[in-house]
Write an enzyme that holds these catalytic residues in place. Structure first.
Site, PDB file in Angstrom:
ATOM      1  N   ASP A  25      67.457  73.964  58.990  1.00 43.58           N
ATOM      2  CA  ASP A  25      68.072  74.141  60.297  1.00 43.58           C
ATOM      3  C   ASP A  25      68.562  75.579  60.358  1.00 43.58           C
ATOM      4  O   ASP A  25      69.525  75.946  59.682  1.00 43.58           O
ATOM      5  CB  ASP A  25      69.239  73.161  60.452  1.00 43.58           C
ATOM      6  CG  ASP A  25      69.966  73.324  61.787  1.00 43.58           C
ATOM      7  OD1 ASP A  25      69.613  74.240  62.555  1.00 43.58           O
ATOM      8  OD2 ASP A  25      70.893  72.536  62.056  1.00 43.58           O
ATOM      9  N   LYS A  71      71.546  80.253  70.385  1.00 44.21           N
ATOM     10  CA  LYS A  71      72.451  81.137  69.676  1.00 44.21           C
ATOM     11  C   LYS A  71      71.812  82.512  69.482  1.00 44.21           C
ATOM     12  O   LYS A  71      72.279  83.499  70.035  1.00 44.21           O
ATOM     13  CB  LYS A  71      72.865  80.510  68.343  1.00 44.21           C
ATOM     14  CG  LYS A  71      73.670  79.220  68.549  1.00 44.21           C
ATOM     15  CD  LYS A  71      73.946  78.476  67.256  1.00 44.21           C
ATOM     16  CE  LYS A  71      74.522  77.108  67.504  1.00 44.21           C
ATOM     17  NZ  LYS A  71      75.916  77.094  67.947  1.00 44.21           N
ATOM     18  N   TRP A  87      77.281  70.215  60.647  1.00 42.23           N
ATOM     19  CA  TRP A  87      75.929  70.000  61.168  1.00 42.23           C
ATOM     20  C   TRP A  87      75.023  69.402  60.105  1.00 42.23           C
ATOM     21  O   TRP A  87      74.219  68.504  60.390  1.00 42.23           O
ATOM     22  CB  TRP A  87      75.372  71.290  61.754  1.00 42.23           C
ATOM     23  CG  TRP A  87      76.184  71.714  62.935  1.00 42.23           C
ATOM     24  CD1 TRP A  87      77.114  72.712  62.993  1.00 42.23           C
ATOM     25  CD2 TRP A  87      76.202  71.085  64.226  1.00 42.23           C
ATOM     26  NE1 TRP A  87      77.696  72.747  64.241  1.00 42.23           N
ATOM     27  CE2 TRP A  87      77.156  71.768  65.015  1.00 42.23           C
ATOM     28  CE3 TRP A  87      75.503  70.013  64.795  1.00 42.23           C
ATOM     29  CZ2 TRP A  87      77.427  71.413  66.339  1.00 42.23           C
ATOM     30  CZ3 TRP A  87      75.767  69.662  66.115  1.00 42.23           C
ATOM     31  CH2 TRP A  87      76.720  70.361  66.867  1.00 42.23           C
TER      32      TRP A  87
END
Lengths: 360, 360
Positions: free
Chosen positions: B172, B196, B103
């Site tokens: 992030d 999440k 990511w």
């Protein structure tokens, strides 16, 4: 059964109660799978089935004949205002826009903002956007012609699918998608925020004719590039899973009601309840040219702003919500999207007649 | 009560059953208002209350002290990968990235793709992203340093909030937001897809320190400009109303559990069930450096791929889902986000012990 109000919101708008009941039943455990749709991995077979069914139903209801890509994106029509010129207007081309109201204006301004050459192919700004221009003057080197098929604020609507002589036609159908049959072949790209006619806020349906894919500009930011989402079936990244699930249910509900032809008849019948009152009254007054009247959003005025305030206050007491016109134009507005029950419209019509009698 | 499975998905992930029950109760008529949250005009007082409460709760739980703007956007972390350099890296500046996995790599590649100068301030690529680099080498003229606080695929996690000597730190936090207390003052911008730790897919939480607002580049596309959303309280256009409503409920649920300190203790306890097994077994094997182990995502290997397949098949028979590792790394992975019930983890731990005994 819990008491439900009549909801005339311009969007997010009323959903079919049957759909809400299904969602309610499936909330803790979707069809015996032991988890909510909100908890599913988007890479699971069960979720893949949900999004595939939704895409298939879009294909069926609009008779796309597999000649189009069906995408469920995020960011609303406002993000499409950016993505369309970014993807589909090359530097040496001209983005053509038909200006029929506030949303069309936003769309064309966004193309301008990112440095594209634009041309106004037609406009109804001269008469406060109260009609739909029938003739377009398309520029040389046109990348596309962009129209807004229904104008939520002003209450005008295209009654035909315009001819653009082979120039790709792009349509913001946010406020009348799947409300009636259309000649799909006319359109190169259709987009719609789901939250008016086909679902909740949170997903944007984008339908692209496959020949347009070759025209997408190269080197775009990943998430702004239609290719990204086409290549991965709307699942390059985690999609708005729940909004797609609900939208799929609403589209299935429309299909079960008989599809777009049946929907158009029901929508005509609902709108006629209100337009008949406007036409037979010197108390209520419609605000747009008759032939261009929207079946989705019906704006109307009363003899005075004072009476309009009173009207809205009394409808709220009667559990009829969101009948106030858009803040930019004032007056009243009834939004009668696909999911608006006939009973709600009948009750509103009766209330309008009673209110006229008492206040004339 | 419907039977629920144990859901170890890396995202979208399990939600608190109490939250799902509330949503179920409120589906047809939200708290007596006679309509679903999905049907509410986002301009209505009731919906404004819902989004205001969610923002207030974010402010409270992260101790933002009103020094940050709280936004609920769309498009996921993937869209933030684009928006961050677009908004916050001026042409003469350098976007610094710490590369700790797939990511982080996507984030830095997106900055590069839109033409920004980038610099890798640190990387753990040399050892397959199995650790967190502790030292950064920040470039001259740095616009910001971007980190990924938890790496969902590899299962590593920052245990401290790094110091960047006054250079804005951007994080992030998609896979560990609100899982433990953080030193908020260290961060200039935090973002997280909700799906999440704090809600369903469909909304992205973005938290911007107010001094960063002056640094936003001018002339950006409207929907890609943080100013657009700051100025309108996330309601420039129709927000993803329902996803925000659910996310608000999950954050309120965390607050009611005692907030981040309590959540960190519970998360530690849950992760220890699994890590203790990995540490006391020569059958199971953890895949990352001990000190950098994630409390959210625990990848592990078995002695052979054949045994891994058998393990996953048997967990599925026991209604324990999504224990397969990410397709890019293989093996097994248990995701134990905030909403993961202790009971699910205990059952998994017991199963792991039993499986080891039977298959050693």
């Amino acid at each position: 059964m819990q008491n439900r109000i009549h909801n005339f919101s311009a969007g997010p708008a009323v959903l079919p109660e049957e759909v809400l009941q299904e969602i309610q039943e499936e909330m803790i455990s979707y069809r015996g799978h032991g988890l909510s749709v909100m908890e599913m991995s988007h890479r699971s077979k069960v979720y893949q089935g949900i999004i595939d069914d939704a895409c298939d139903d879009v294909n069926e209801i609009l008779s796309l004949g597999n000649e189009y890509e069906v995408l469920f994106l995020q960011g609303g029509a406002s993000t499409q205002f950016y993505m369309i010129p970014l993807n589909l207007c090359a530097d040496d081309k001209v983005a053509n826009y038909v200006n029929t109201g506030a949303w069309a204006t936003k769309a064309l301004k966004e193309a301008e903002k990112i440095g594209k050459k634009i041309h106004i192919a037609a406009s109804s700004k001269d008469k406060d956007f109260t009609y739909i221009p029938k003739e377009f003057s398309i520029s040389e080197n046109a990348a596309y012609v962009h129209i807004t098929t229904n104008n939520t604020i002003r209450g005008t609507e295209y009654k035909i699918d315009p001819d653009t002589n082979g120039i790709p036609l792009i349509a913001d159908m946010s406020s009348n998608i799947m409300s009636k049959p259309i000649d799909i072949k006319k359109y190169a790209l259709i987009y719609a925020g789901a939250q008016k006619n086909i679902g909740p806020a949170g997903t944007t349906l984008v339908i692209i004719r496959k020949d347009m894919i070759d025209k997408i500009n190269p080197g775009l930011p990943t998430m702004m590039d239609y290719n990204t989402h086409i290549d991965k079936g709307s699942m390059f990244n985690t999609p708005p899973c729940f909004a797609i699930y609900v939208t799929g249910k609403v589209i299935r509900w429309i299909l079960n009601k008989g599809g777009l032809k049946a929907m158009a008849e029901i929508n005509r019948e609902k709108a006629d309840y209100i337009y008949n009152i406007l036409d037979n009254s010197d108390f209520y007054r419609g605000t747009v040219v008759k032939e261009d009247r929207s079946l989705m959003n019906i704006p109307f005025r009363l003899p005075s702003e004072e009476l309009e305030k009173k009207f809205i206050a009394e409808t709220m007491e009667m559990n009829m919500l969101n009948l106030k016109g858009h803040r930019s134009v004032g007056g009243c507005r009834a939004s009668l999207y696909n999911s608006q029950p006939m009973k709600a419209v009948q009750d509103l019509a009766q209330f309008m007649l009673d209110f006229e009698k008492k206040n004339k």
